[in-house]
Design a protein around this motif. Structure first.
Motif, PDB file in Angstrom:
ATOM      1  N   VAL A   1      -4.211   6.872  -6.928  1.00 29.42           N
ATOM      2  CA  VAL A   1      -5.320   7.633  -5.999  1.00 29.42           C
ATOM      3  C   VAL A   1      -7.120   7.190  -6.820  1.00 29.42           C
ATOM      4  O   VAL A   1      -6.542   7.257  -8.026  1.00 29.42           O
ATOM      5  N   LYS A   2      -7.790   8.197  -6.056  1.00 30.85           N
ATOM      6  CA  LYS A   2      -9.063   8.560  -6.666  1.00 30.85           C
ATOM      7  C   LYS A   2      -9.026   9.472  -6.557  1.00 30.85           C
ATOM      8  O   LYS A   2      -8.929  10.488  -5.146  1.00 30.85           O
ATOM      9  N   GLY A   3      -9.464  10.744  -7.112  1.00 31.36           N
ATOM     10  CA  GLY A   3      -9.801  11.874  -6.784  1.00 31.36           C
ATOM     11  C   GLY A   3      -9.448  13.650  -6.949  1.00 31.36           C
ATOM     12  O   GLY A   3      -8.892  14.006  -6.169  1.00 31.36           O
ATOM     13  N   ALA A   4      -7.786  12.942  -7.491  1.00 31.48           N
ATOM     14  CA  ALA A   4      -7.031  13.816  -7.211  1.00 31.48           C
ATOM     15  C   ALA A   4      -7.092  14.998  -8.550  1.00 31.48           C
ATOM     16  O   ALA A   4      -7.866  14.565  -9.428  1.00 31.48           O
ATOM     17  N   LEU A   5      -6.493  15.906  -8.093  1.00 32.11           N
ATOM     18  CA  LEU A   5      -6.934  16.487  -9.189  1.00 32.11           C
ATOM     19  C   LEU A   5      -5.571  18.155 -10.036  1.00 32.11           C
ATOM     20  O   LEU A   5      -4.984  18.133  -8.558  1.00 32.11           O
ATOM     21  N   LEU A   6      -5.664  17.941 -10.842  1.00 37.15           N
ATOM     22  CA  LEU A   6      -4.914  19.375 -11.387  1.00 37.15           C
ATOM     23  C   LEU A   6      -5.004  20.333 -11.581  1.00 37.15           C
ATOM     24  O   LEU A   6      -6.362  20.684 -11.664  1.00 37.15           O
ATOM     25  N   GLN A   7      -4.583  21.329 -10.811  1.00 35.24           N
ATOM     26  CA  GLN A   7      -5.242  22.925 -10.437  1.00 35.24           C
ATOM     27  C   GLN A   7      -4.438  23.861 -11.437  1.00 35.24           C
ATOM     28  O   GLN A   7      -3.453  23.431 -11.269  1.00 35.24           O
ATOM     29  N   GLN A   8      -4.792  24.869 -11.541  1.00 36.63           N
ATOM     30  CA  GLN A   8      -4.211  25.558 -12.095  1.00 36.63           C
ATOM     31  C   GLN A   8      -4.611  27.647 -11.107  1.00 36.63           C
ATOM     32  O   GLN A   8      -5.891  27.153 -10.728  1.00 36.63           O
ATOM     33  N   ARG A   9      -3.698  28.358 -10.979  1.00 35.55           N
ATOM     34  CA  ARG A   9      -3.200  29.631 -10.861  1.00 35.55           C
ATOM     35  C   ARG A   9      -2.617  30.984 -11.194  1.00 35.55           C
ATOM     36  O   ARG A   9      -1.527  30.289 -10.936  1.00 35.55           O
ATOM     37  N   SER A  10      -3.659  32.058 -12.033  1.00 39.56           N
ATOM     38  CA  SER A  10      -3.201  32.533 -12.399  1.00 39.56           C
ATOM     39  C   SER A  10      -2.425  33.705 -11.445  1.00 39.56           C
ATOM     40  O   SER A  10      -4.166  34.167 -10.641  1.00 39.56           O
ATOM     41  N   GLY A  11      -1.430  34.520 -11.368  1.00 34.10           N
ATOM     42  CA  GLY A  11      -1.218  35.662 -10.565  1.00 34.10           C
ATOM     43  C   GLY A  11      -1.434  35.325  -8.775  1.00 34.10           C
ATOM     44  O   GLY A  11      -1.191  33.996  -8.605  1.00 34.10           O
ATOM     45  N   ALA A  12      -2.136  36.282  -8.234  1.00 32.16           N
ATOM     46  CA  ALA A  12      -2.592  35.483  -6.797  1.00 32.16           C
ATOM     47  C   ALA A  12      -3.941  35.869  -7.503  1.00 32.16           C
ATOM     48  O   ALA A  12      -5.059  35.604  -5.771  1.00 32.16           O
ATOM     49  N   GLY A  13      -4.824  34.948  -8.191  1.00 32.58           N
ATOM     50  CA  GLY A  13      -6.100  34.427  -8.046  1.00 32.58           C
ATOM     51  C   GLY A  13      -6.240  33.611  -7.761  1.00 32.58           C
ATOM     52  O   GLY A  13      -5.070  32.415  -6.775  1.00 32.58           O
ATOM     53  N   ALA A  14      -7.783  32.537  -7.421  1.00 35.05           N
ATOM     54  CA  ALA A  14      -8.302  31.344  -6.467  1.00 35.05           C
ATOM     55  C   ALA A  14      -7.557  30.125  -7.649  1.00 35.05           C
ATOM     56  O   ALA A  14      -7.303  30.568  -9.346  1.00 35.05           O
ATOM     57  N   TRP A  15      -7.202  29.159  -7.266  1.00 34.64           N
ATOM     58  CA  TRP A  15      -6.516  27.784  -8.211  1.00 34.64           C
ATOM     59  C   TRP A  15      -7.965  27.878  -8.718  1.00 34.64           C
ATOM     60  O   TRP A  15      -9.997  27.628  -7.515  1.00 34.64           O
ATOM     61  N   ARG A  16      -7.537  26.771  -9.741  1.00 37.08           N
ATOM     62  CA  ARG A  16      -8.970  26.276 -10.752  1.00 37.08           C
ATOM     63  C   ARG A  16      -9.011  24.970 -11.405  1.00 37.08           C
ATOM     64  O   ARG A  16      -7.450  24.726 -11.272  1.00 37.08           O
ATOM     65  N   THR A  17     -10.027  24.326 -11.486  1.00 45.20           N
ATOM     66  CA  THR A  17      -9.253  22.770 -11.459  1.00 45.20           C
ATOM     67  C   THR A  17      -9.761  22.828 -12.732  1.00 45.20           C
ATOM     68  O   THR A  17     -10.657  22.905 -13.565  1.00 45.20           O
ATOM     69  N   LEU A  18      -8.175  21.963 -13.416  1.00 47.61           N
ATOM     70  CA  LEU A  18      -8.193  21.467 -15.170  1.00 47.61           C
ATOM     71  C   LEU A  18      -9.154  20.843 -15.655  1.00 47.61           C
ATOM     72  O   LEU A  18      -9.810  20.211 -16.176  1.00 47.61           O
ATOM     73  N   ARG A  19      -9.148  19.820 -14.669  1.00 46.59           N
ATOM     74  CA  ARG A  19      -9.417  18.462 -14.518  1.00 46.59           C
ATOM     75  C   ARG A  19      -8.869  17.192 -13.511  1.00 46.59           C
ATOM     76  O   ARG A  19      -7.925  17.580 -12.469  1.00 46.59           O
ATOM     77  N   ARG A  20      -9.711  16.400 -13.360  1.00 48.62           N
ATOM     78  CA  ARG A  20      -9.523  15.012 -12.457  1.00 48.62           C
ATOM     79  C   ARG A  20      -8.169  14.466 -12.729  1.00 48.62           C
ATOM     80  O   ARG A  20      -8.839  14.238 -13.777  1.00 48.62           O
ATOM     81  N   LEU A  21      -7.733  13.644 -12.414  1.00 46.03           N
ATOM     82  CA  LEU A  21      -7.481  12.687 -12.476  1.00 46.03           C
ATOM     83  C   LEU A  21      -7.350  11.191 -11.845  1.00 46.03           C
ATOM     84  O   LEU A  21      -7.014  10.810 -10.242  1.00 46.03           O
ATOM     85  N   ASP A  22      -8.044  10.632 -12.332  1.00 48.77           N
ATOM     86  CA  ASP A  22      -9.142   9.523 -11.848  1.00 48.77           C
ATOM     87  C   ASP A  22      -8.287   8.146 -12.229  1.00 48.77           C
ATOM     88  O   ASP A  22      -8.784   7.673 -11.434  1.00 48.77           O
ATOM     89  N   ARG A  23      -7.182   7.589 -13.027  1.00 55.51           N
ATOM     90  CA  ARG A  23      -6.704   6.789 -12.890  1.00 55.51           C
ATOM     91  C   ARG A  23      -5.412   7.812 -13.157  1.00 55.51           C
ATOM     92  O   ARG A  23      -4.773   8.091 -13.920  1.00 55.51           O
ATOM     93  N   PRO A  24      -4.364   6.359 -13.331  1.00 56.57           N
ATOM     94  CA  PRO A  24      -3.008   7.158 -13.759  1.00 56.57           C
ATOM     95  C   PRO A  24      -3.142   7.062 -15.445  1.00 56.57           C
ATOM     96  O   PRO A  24      -3.258   6.935 -16.493  1.00 56.57           O
ATOM     97  N   ALA A  25      -2.429   9.039 -15.435  1.00 54.25           N
ATOM     98  CA  ALA A  25      -3.100   9.400 -16.592  1.00 54.25           C
ATOM     99  C   ALA A  25      -1.722  10.416 -16.314  1.00 54.25           C
ATOM    100  O   ALA A  25      -0.333  11.046 -15.300  1.00 54.25           O
ATOM    101  N   GLU A  26      -1.555  10.726 -17.964  1.00 52.94           N
ATOM    102  CA  GLU A  26      -0.345  12.214 -17.479  1.00 52.94           C
ATOM    103  C   GLU A  26      -0.812  13.158 -18.763  1.00 52.94           C
ATOM    104  O   GLU A  26      -1.703  12.755 -19.229  1.00 52.94           O
ATOM    105  N   LEU A  27      -0.800  14.329 -18.286  1.00 50.49           N
ATOM    106  CA  LEU A  27      -1.363  15.559 -18.719  1.00 50.49           C
ATOM    107  C   LEU A  27       0.035  16.642 -18.982  1.00 50.49           C
ATOM    108  O   LEU A  27       0.323  16.855 -18.380  1.00 50.49           O
TER     109      LEU A  27
END
Length: 342
Positions: free
Chosen positions: A200-226
């Motif tokens: 896939v292209k353009g995949a995003l890993l996002q994080q949210r603390s509590g009831a806050g907004a989603w925040r993008t940690l990084r893009r997953l532009d190629r097969p990867a593990e984080l």
């Protein structure tokens, strides 16, 4: 292939439609063409417009031919960017030189040039395709026109199942067999979150603390593990634009250490420091009873006076929304107390 005097796109369409109609004549049948997507979509006289009428009369008598025969001018509203060879569109058909797969750069103007993505869980995909088990991996086989010929699924059970591209198109209600299958994976352990994106292209890993907004940690532009080690209660998700993605909540408990400092002093440390009460419990006659309320300093450490007995103790910390609850046991023996008196 020849046709004379054709210039405007509408005139080219008129010639193509006329050629197709002539190539599909069936003298021995009750009809020649159907007015739907089986042949040519035709809405009747009411659907005709002056522009199309002008194109018909401007090309009157003109058809496309190949090797002295009327050409079979198949066409569609959108090619996805590349036309499909006749032997790929209809498996078993003989190749026709002018019905081969070629690039179609103008298809980007079509509203159907791109479609999707379609979001399915592993369980939903297995149920739709009758796989029996969720797929661990997929292998896509494409024909010379870049359409999906078949897909090989390796299942969680270890079995291998193959489905044709046409069957997948029908089962998932796709617009064609020109599709790809990607994977978004998100898993948690006691200390880590593992995210993976494949094909896939353009995949995003996002994080949210509590009831806050989603925040993008990084893009997953190629097969990867984080691998991410969260420091407080949070949620993670992996998604593609246009999808809601898949999310997991992670409850993080603080690290708690407890030790007997002397026969009359209990100490410990809580990291990170929570905003929640701390209790010390003692097991007395099979019942737990609170015997102290330690106060944490700015660093999360505590030293609370408490006459220790050779029994079991535990320290508990309530959850505060940011961190989960935690507890730690301490077994006090006579030998330990004797050692602390020295």
């Amino acid at each position: 292939m020849t046709a004379r005097g054709v210039h405007a796109p509408s005139e080219a369409q008129a010639v193509a439609a006329r050629s197709y109609a002539l190539s599909e004549l069936r003298p021995d049948s009750w009809y020649d063409l159907l007015p739907n997507t089986s042949d040519q979509v035709y809405g009747g006289v009411r659907a005709e417009r002056p522009r199309s009428d002008r194109a018909v009369y401007a090309t009157l008598g003109q058809i496309l031919t190949w090797d002295g025969q009327v050409a079979r001018t198949y066409y569609s509203s959108s090619s996805g960017g590349r036309t499909e060879a006749v032997e790929d569109a209809w498996p078993g058909s003989a190749p026709i030189p002018y019905l081969r797969s070629v690039s179609d750069p103008y298809d980007t103007y079509s509203p159907h040039h791109d479609w999707g993505p379609l979001q399915l869980s592993g369980t939903q995909l297995a149920a739709s395709l009758g796989l029996g088990n969720a797929a661990d991996s997929v292998q896509v086989q494409r024909d010379d026109s870049w359409r999906v010929e078949s897909v090989r699924f390796r299942l969680a059970s270890g079995a291998v199942v193959t489905r044709s591209g046409a069957r997948i198109e029908e089962a998932l209600h796709l617009r064609s067999t020109w599709f790809s299958i990607g994977e978004l994976h998100l898993a948690t352990s006691s200390r880590h979150v593992t995210a993976r994106a494949a094909n896939v292209k353009g995949a995003l890993l996002q994080q949210r603390s509590g009831a806050g907004a989603w925040r993008t940690l990084r893009r997953l532009d190629r097969p990867a593990e984080l691998r991410v080690e969260p420091r407080a209660n949070t949620a993670f998700r992996v998604l593609l634009p246009g999808t809601s993605g898949t999310s997991v909540a992670v409850d993080v408990a603080p690290r708690l250490q407890v030790r007997a400092l002397s026969p009359r002093l209990l100490g410990g440390e809580v990291v990170p420091r929570p905003d929640a009460p701390v209790n010390v419990w003692r097991l007395e006659r099979g019942q737990w009873r609170v015997v102290a309320h330690p106060v944490l300093d700015a660093h999360g450490a505590f030293r609370t006076p408490l006459p220790l007995r050779p029994v079991d103790y535990k320290v508990t910390i309530a959850g505060d929304g940011r961190l989960a609850a935690a507890e730690r046991w301490l077994h006090v023996t006579r030998r330990l107390l004797a050692t602390l008196r020295k």
